[in-house]
Design a protein around this motif. Structure first.
Motif, PDB file in Angstrom:
ATOM      1  N   LEU A  68       0.521  -1.515   0.163  1.00 55.66           N
ATOM      2  CA  LEU A  68       0.186   0.473  -0.209  1.00 55.66           C
ATOM      3  C   LEU A  68       0.545   1.117   0.154  1.00 55.66           C
ATOM      4  N   THR A  71       0.165   5.718  -0.088  1.00 56.02           N
ATOM      5  CA  THR A  71      -1.545   5.402  -0.533  1.00 56.02           C
ATOM      6  C   THR A  71      -1.737   6.497   0.151  1.00 56.02           C
ATOM      7  N   ALA A  91       3.121   6.678   2.606  1.00 56.33           N
ATOM      8  CA  ALA A  91       1.390   7.236   2.129  1.00 56.33           C
ATOM      9  C   ALA A  91       1.259   8.488   2.955  1.00 56.33           C
TER      10      ALA A  91
END
Length: 220
Positions: A68, A71, A91
């Motif tokens: 991820l 993100t 992120a």
């Protein structure tokens, strides 16, 4: 001389809309998830790098080895998520609540956290190297071996939580309140605590490490 009070971290204020259930099989790179409810899903190994999560609720989902990176989680709640090796490098978390998480080896290096509440749960080996944390509260949680090396922390509060074997090498602190940490154990970088506020009791606990850092011998 008067001492200025440490500024408290601002907490997120999140009111989720009525969420629709997520109906996909997994996350997609650069996906766009708005007003979605993820519940009881196994998202292990999923590749959702670059995705945006807006007004999202994620409940009791597995995130083992989920990719991820880059993100964006905005105005979202993650509750009861668990996993090892979740990759969130770079992120952005803004106005996010992370509740009762059980995570290990989470990669958040280079991430940006703004108005984030981490409440309850346990996170082992949290990698926040070179990250930026502003208005972040850690509350009633256990952080075991977190790595803040090279990170910037401003208005960060630790309340009723355990901070164990923390690495603070070259960390930059401003208005960081450690007085509420029920356990404060610094493995590396005790000399970089300038910009934080601690209690007298915590100072006594840290005294041996501080003495060793400046080459002070205490005998008798």
């Amino acid at each position: 001389m008067a001492t200025s009070a440490v500024r408290e971290a601002r907490r997120p204020s999140i009111v989720l809309p009525e969420l629709r259930p997520f109906e996909g099989r997994g996350l997609e790179p650069d996906g766009d998830y708005d007003g979605v409810r993820f519940e009881g899903l196994d998202l292990s190994g999923t590749e959702g790098g670059g995705a945006t999560f807006l007004d999202v609720g994620m409940y009791r989902c597995a995130l083992d080895e989920a990719v991820l990176g880059r993100t964006r989680f905005i105005d979202s709640v993650l509750e009861g998520v668990w996993g090892v090796g979740t990759k969130l490098a770079g992120a952005e978390l803004r106005d996010v609540e992370l509740r009762d998480a059980r995570l290990g080896g989470v990669q958040l290096h280079g991430a940006r956290l703004n108005r984030v509440l981490v409440r309850g749960g346990k996170i082992d080996c949290l990698n926040l190297r070179q990250a930026s944390l502003t208005d972040v509260t850690f509350e009633e949680c256990v952080l075991s071996e977190p790595d803040f090396s090279g990170a910037s922390l401003e208005r960060v509060t630790f309340r009723d939580c355990v901070l164990r074997r923390a690495e603070l090498h070259q960390v930059r602190l401003k208005d960081v309140d450690l007085r509420g940490a029920t356990e404060l154990d610094v493995a590396v970088g005790v000399e970089h605590l300038a910009g934080a506020v601690i209690t007298m009791g915590q100072l006594m606990d840290l005294a041996p490490a501080l003495a060793a850092q400046i080459g002070l011998r205490v005998e008798g």
